[in-house]
Design a protein around this motif. Structure first.
Motif, PDB file in Angstrom:
ATOM      1  N   THR A 134       0.944   3.727  -3.262  1.00 42.98           N
ATOM      2  CA  THR A 134       0.485   5.106  -3.061  1.00 42.98           C
ATOM      3  C   THR A 134       1.571   6.096  -3.472  1.00 42.98           C
ATOM      4  N   GLU A 179       2.730   8.193   8.454  1.00 38.25           N
ATOM      5  CA  GLU A 179       2.749   7.635   7.104  1.00 38.25           C
ATOM      6  C   GLU A 179       3.153   8.668   6.055  1.00 38.25           C
ATOM      7  N   ILE A 221       5.413   7.956   2.486  1.00 37.42           N
ATOM      8  CA  ILE A 221       4.815   7.998   1.150  1.00 37.42           C
ATOM      9  C   ILE A 221       5.444   9.096   0.296  1.00 37.42           C
ATOM     10  N   LEU A 257       1.316   8.720  -6.658  1.00 39.10           N
ATOM     11  CA  LEU A 257       1.499  10.159  -6.454  1.00 39.10           C
ATOM     12  C   LEU A 257       2.690  10.676  -7.253  1.00 39.10           C
ATOM     13  N   GLY A 292       0.816  -1.216   0.000  1.00 32.98           N
ATOM     14  CA  GLY A 292       0.000   0.000   0.000  1.00 32.98           C
ATOM     15  C   GLY A 292       0.842   1.254   0.000  1.00 32.98           C
ATOM     16  N   ARG A 293       1.891   1.281   0.810  1.00 32.32           N
ATOM     17  CA  ARG A 293       2.782   2.446   0.836  1.00 32.32           C
ATOM     18  C   ARG A 293       3.481   2.637  -0.508  1.00 32.32           C
TER      19      ARG A 293
END
Length: 268
Positions: A80, A133, A137, A84, A76-77
């Motif tokens: 993401t 987080e 990210i 981005l 997920g990290r």
């Protein structure tokens, strides 16, 4: 049994034989030496766990669900940050690649930031964004931005001018020209940048998860380091490598489908 039947059987048998690929021999020999060295005490457990112990730990972590839960957090990290950074890098590349003014406004600061070591920005990211987080990210996103930007920018600038003239002759201008000619022409460079960005995202994920992580593969590695659990460390490293290879294979599959029009990808 007739001679013909004997010949037929002899022709069939080799097809069922298993042949070990030559490229797999040396890795298997190294693994075997690693296992033997661990069993006779040449490689202490605190230095490196034996392959058999690594495999056993892998199955234990899968059975307990510990590996899957932390893997989902890491994926997920990474995804993401990749999304981005890809959006930012793509937008900057399109801005710089489509106009001279955009190039003058965007390219110099991007090239300046590209020369900065991303890892050296970790202390600043912690000061600016804390230890949650967000810095993890953003660190991944920053590293991903540059390969996407550079490859897409070069792809846009490398579109054949004759192709642009032909498109304009058929009445394509503005957004239609970008959508139907420029971006498809830059697609090979974009996909190359995406492959590089995937590698960067996984490398930076390892660093990002050292920032006070409470879950993820990096969290498992940190805990294993404190307790000298080299088997857990090796398992997490293997998972990092497997995910990276899988992601690269996925991009290759997309490339084969999206660029089927290229002569090099047409099957004879």
């Amino acid at each position: 049994m007739t001679i013909a039947a004997t010949v037929a059987i002899s022709d069939v048998r080799p097809a069922w034989r298993f042949r070990l690929p030559r490229r797999a021999i040396s890795p298997l020999v190294l693994i075997a030496l690693w296992e033997v060295g661990s069993r006779v005490g040449l490689i202490p457990l605190r230095i490196l766990a034996a392959p058999s112990q690594v495999v056993a730990t892998l199955f234990e972590m899968i059975a307990s669900g510990e590996l899957q839960a932390n893997l989902l957090v890491s994926v997920g990290r990474a995804m993401t940050g990749l999304l981005l950074g890809g959006l930012v890098g793509g937008a900057l590349a399109i801005t710089a690649g489509l106009s001279k003014r955009g190039e003058l406004a965007v390219d110099p600061p991007v090239q300046m930031l590209r020369t900065l070591p991303v890892l050296a920005l970790v202390p600043l990211f912690i000061v600016w964004f804390g230890i949650g987080e967000t810095p993890k990210i953003l660190l991944i996103a920053l590293g991903v931005t540059f390969p996407i930007y550079l490859n897409l920018y070069n792809g846009i600038r490398g579109v054949d001018p004759k192709l642009l003239e032909a498109a304009r002759t058929f009445g394509l201008n503005g957004g239609a020209l970008i959508r139907h000619v420029i971006l498809p022409g830059a697609m090979p460079s974009l996909l190359l940048g995406l492959r590089m960005a995937l590698t960067v995202s996984w490398l930076l994920l390892v660093i990002a998860e050292q920032i006070n992580a409470s879950a993820g593969l990096g969290y498992l590695i940190n805990n294993a380091r404190d307790f000298l659990q080299t088997d857990v460390i090796v398992v997490c490293l293997l998972v990092y490598a497997a995910i990276g290879l899988t992601a690269d294979a996925g991009v290759r599959a997309i490339e084969a489908r999206a660029l089927a029009w290229r002569p090099s990808l047409i099957k004879e």
